[in-house]
Scaffold this motif. Sequence first.
Motif, PDB file in Angstrom:
ATOM      1  N   GLU A  61       0.308   3.111 -10.037  1.00 17.75           N
ATOM      2  CA  GLU A  61       0.906   3.642  -8.812  1.00 17.75           C
ATOM      3  C   GLU A  61       0.106   4.831  -8.289  1.00 17.75           C
ATOM      4  O   GLU A  61      -0.096   4.973  -7.079  1.00 17.75           O
ATOM      5  N   TRP A  62      -0.345   5.670  -9.198  1.00 22.51           N
ATOM      6  CA  TRP A  62      -1.150   6.834  -8.805  1.00 22.51           C
ATOM      7  C   TRP A  62      -2.424   6.386  -8.085  1.00 22.51           C
ATOM      8  O   TRP A  62      -2.773   6.904  -7.023  1.00 22.51           O
ATOM      9  N   ILE A  63      -3.103   5.404  -8.674  1.00 21.63           N
ATOM     10  CA  ILE A  63      -4.342   4.905  -8.063  1.00 21.63           C
ATOM     11  C   ILE A  63      -4.059   4.258  -6.712  1.00 21.63           C
ATOM     12  O   ILE A  63      -4.841   4.411  -5.762  1.00 21.63           O
ATOM     13  N   ASN A  64      -2.966   3.544  -6.587  1.00 23.70           N
ATOM     14  CA  ASN A  64      -2.632   2.932  -5.309  1.00 23.70           C
ATOM     15  C   ASN A  64      -2.456   3.982  -4.217  1.00 23.70           C
ATOM     16  O   ASN A  64      -2.873   3.774  -3.068  1.00 23.70           O
ATOM     17  N   HIS A  65      -1.853   5.126  -4.578  1.00 22.31           N
ATOM     18  CA  HIS A  65      -1.610   6.162  -3.582  1.00 22.31           C
ATOM     19  C   HIS A  65      -2.828   7.055  -3.349  1.00 22.31           C
ATOM     20  O   HIS A  65      -3.101   7.443  -2.204  1.00 22.31           O
ATOM     21  N   PHE A  66      -3.570   7.377  -4.407  1.00 17.99           N
ATOM     22  CA  PHE A  66      -4.628   8.373  -4.291  1.00 17.99           C
ATOM     23  C   PHE A  66      -6.037   7.801  -4.473  1.00 17.99           C
ATOM     24  O   PHE A  66      -7.002   8.551  -4.484  1.00 17.99           O
ATOM     25  N   GLY A  67      -6.136   6.479  -4.558  1.00 13.27           N
ATOM     26  CA  GLY A  67      -7.420   5.792  -4.556  1.00 13.27           C
ATOM     27  C   GLY A  67      -7.508   4.786  -3.426  1.00 13.27           C
ATOM     28  O   GLY A  67      -8.533   4.649  -2.762  1.00 13.27           O
ATOM     29  N   ARG A  68      -6.388   4.083  -3.199  1.00 10.57           N
ATOM     30  CA  ARG A  68      -6.317   3.112  -2.088  1.00 10.57           C
ATOM     31  C   ARG A  68      -5.554   3.692  -0.896  1.00 10.57           C
ATOM     32  O   ARG A  68      -5.573   3.126   0.186  1.00 10.57           O
ATOM     33  N   PHE A  69      -4.833   4.764  -1.127  1.00  8.28           N
ATOM     34  CA  PHE A  69      -4.096   5.507  -0.105  1.00  8.28           C
ATOM     35  C   PHE A  69      -3.018   4.679   0.580  1.00  8.28           C
ATOM     36  O   PHE A  69      -2.826   4.744   1.785  1.00  8.28           O
ATOM     37  N   ASP A  70      -2.305   3.894  -0.259  1.00  5.42           N
ATOM     38  CA  ASP A  70      -1.054   3.323   0.206  1.00  5.42           C
ATOM     39  C   ASP A  70      -0.113   4.484   0.510  1.00  5.42           C
ATOM     40  O   ASP A  70       0.000   5.423  -0.291  1.00  5.42           O
ATOM     41  N   PRO A  71       0.582   4.469   1.637  1.00  3.98           N
ATOM     42  CA  PRO A  71       1.417   5.621   1.999  1.00  3.98           C
ATOM     43  C   PRO A  71       2.502   5.905   0.962  1.00  3.98           C
ATOM     44  O   PRO A  71       3.056   4.978   0.347  1.00  3.98           O
ATOM     45  N   LEU A  72       2.781   7.172   0.755  1.00  2.51           N
ATOM     46  CA  LEU A  72       3.933   7.551  -0.053  1.00  2.51           C
ATOM     47  C   LEU A  72       5.199   7.246   0.734  1.00  2.51           C
ATOM     48  O   LEU A  72       5.181   7.214   1.974  1.00  2.51           O
ATOM     49  N   PRO A  73       6.333   7.010   0.074  1.00  2.00           N
ATOM     50  CA  PRO A  73       7.572   6.652   0.785  1.00  2.00           C
ATOM     51  C   PRO A  73       7.955   7.685   1.838  1.00  2.00           C
ATOM     52  O   PRO A  73       7.918   8.892   1.595  1.00  2.00           O
ATOM     53  N   ASP A  74       8.282   7.197   3.022  1.00  2.00           N
ATOM     54  CA  ASP A  74       8.765   8.026   4.137  1.00  2.00           C
ATOM     55  C   ASP A  74       7.784   9.134   4.483  1.00  2.00           C
ATOM     56  O   ASP A  74       8.186  10.253   4.828  1.00  2.00           O
ATOM     57  N   ASN A  75       6.513   8.825   4.426  1.00  2.00           N
ATOM     58  CA  ASN A  75       5.495   9.834   4.693  1.00  2.00           C
ATOM     59  C   ASN A  75       4.526   9.341   5.758  1.00  2.00           C
ATOM     60  O   ASN A  75       4.789   8.341   6.422  1.00  2.00           O
ATOM     61  N   LEU A  76       3.435  10.066   5.944  1.00  2.00           N
ATOM     62  CA  LEU A  76       2.488   9.729   7.002  1.00  2.00           C
ATOM     63  C   LEU A  76       1.953   8.305   6.843  1.00  2.00           C
ATOM     64  O   LEU A  76       1.494   7.921   5.763  1.00  2.00           O
TER      65      LEU A  76
END
Length: 468
Positions: A61-76
Amino acid sequence: MPYKPQAEPAKSPYRPDVRITQLGEKIGDPVQAAVFPMHELRFRNDRWDQSVGLSDLTEDEWINHFGRFDPLPDNLDPPLALRYHGHQFRNYNPDIGDGRGFLFAQMRDHENRLMDLATKGSGTTPWSRSGDGKLTLKGGVREILATEMLEALGVETSKTFSLIETGEKLYRGDEPSPTRSAVMTRLSHSHIRYGTFQRIAAERNTDLMHALVDYCLENFYGGAKTDNPATELFQYVASRAARLAASYMTAGFVHGVLNTDNINITGESFDYGPWRFTPYWEPGFTAAYFDREGLYCFARQPEALHWNLAQLASALTLICESDQLVATLDSFPRSYGEAFTEHMCWRLGVESEGFDKDKPLVIAAEKALGLKTVTIDRFFFDWGQDVIPEGAEYTSDEFKVFRQEMEKRKQVRGSEHDYWQSGAPCSMHIEEVETIWDAIAKDDDWQPLTRKINAIRNMGHALRSLKP
């Protein structure tokens, strides 16, 4: 009030709070992250991830958000490359902005502060010009070391939040190439720079300037308390800049590139390129090989931040009179002096008695350090606890005067912490930075970096601990 560094972060739930969109579409441009061929997690900040409610993410999950930059919930969604101008080595440049990064998310931390997660090395944006928008792995490692060390030494700084190796070969003129690539995410209280105001002033956009001033006051300084918000904001920002300059000096730190686009509105140090810690109290010590005139050398950093404040003041005259701005600028030397004495006393482990009463101690310390018989780190290690050192390097007349001043002071830091028993200070000079990187570059050995981070954090714990 005695100076105290920021306390350890505490666990907090994830609380998204996307405020930047209130400023409208002219504050930044929607962008997409680059697609990377590899995602190898190299650093995860296991202290600050809990402060914004992200410590429970799995590695995937960390890599998805901070490597692939899938948006965090209810965020930009999508992220924003912010627009700004800036003075770069005092030359005005209207053609810059987030050229290899973007604002990825906003949320509340454990102290209910609005926090920004922003990237470095995430690919091209409309402001990349001829750059590739990428970050070298070495650059990411260096930023980890800078932010960890500065945080431990009581400097308000962005936090390196994540570093993921991305599997590309990058070519750079200032280091051996090809070199490994990475994408980094940093956590800070604000992504708004002095240069953001400069761009809005250059465009004569009074509505957006008013909105940005209100945004900064509301989200960073508790809201407007006067009927002149622009000058009120400037007073807050100038006070933070004075504290930043003072903390750089007592840390022996040289940022290297104190341009107006590298200074944010909350007084946090960030965006580390050619940084250095000077081993000795060397006024002319520079960090950037291209700073041939010494504009941002060690001793001129307070001057640089003062000059940058003047550029911010000039931008704010779009919506307010200059008289109060000038008065705040004129008070900067005093504000810096007060902050410097507070930081110096904190590093020496003694109670501050106020600017005027502290001056003899601070002057004596600077004169003694100026002899260059002992490194800055060794000096504060030896004198920053409740045991007066007796080393041969402290026998000069200057150190005799300093010793007399120290003997008048009440120690507030004990010598019981294991850091003080180690026999040597935790330092961060360029030779060690290169040694840590060499282990990674040659053998993919990350243990020296891990050991150094642990040592830095142990020092930070010792410096935060006060005698009951």
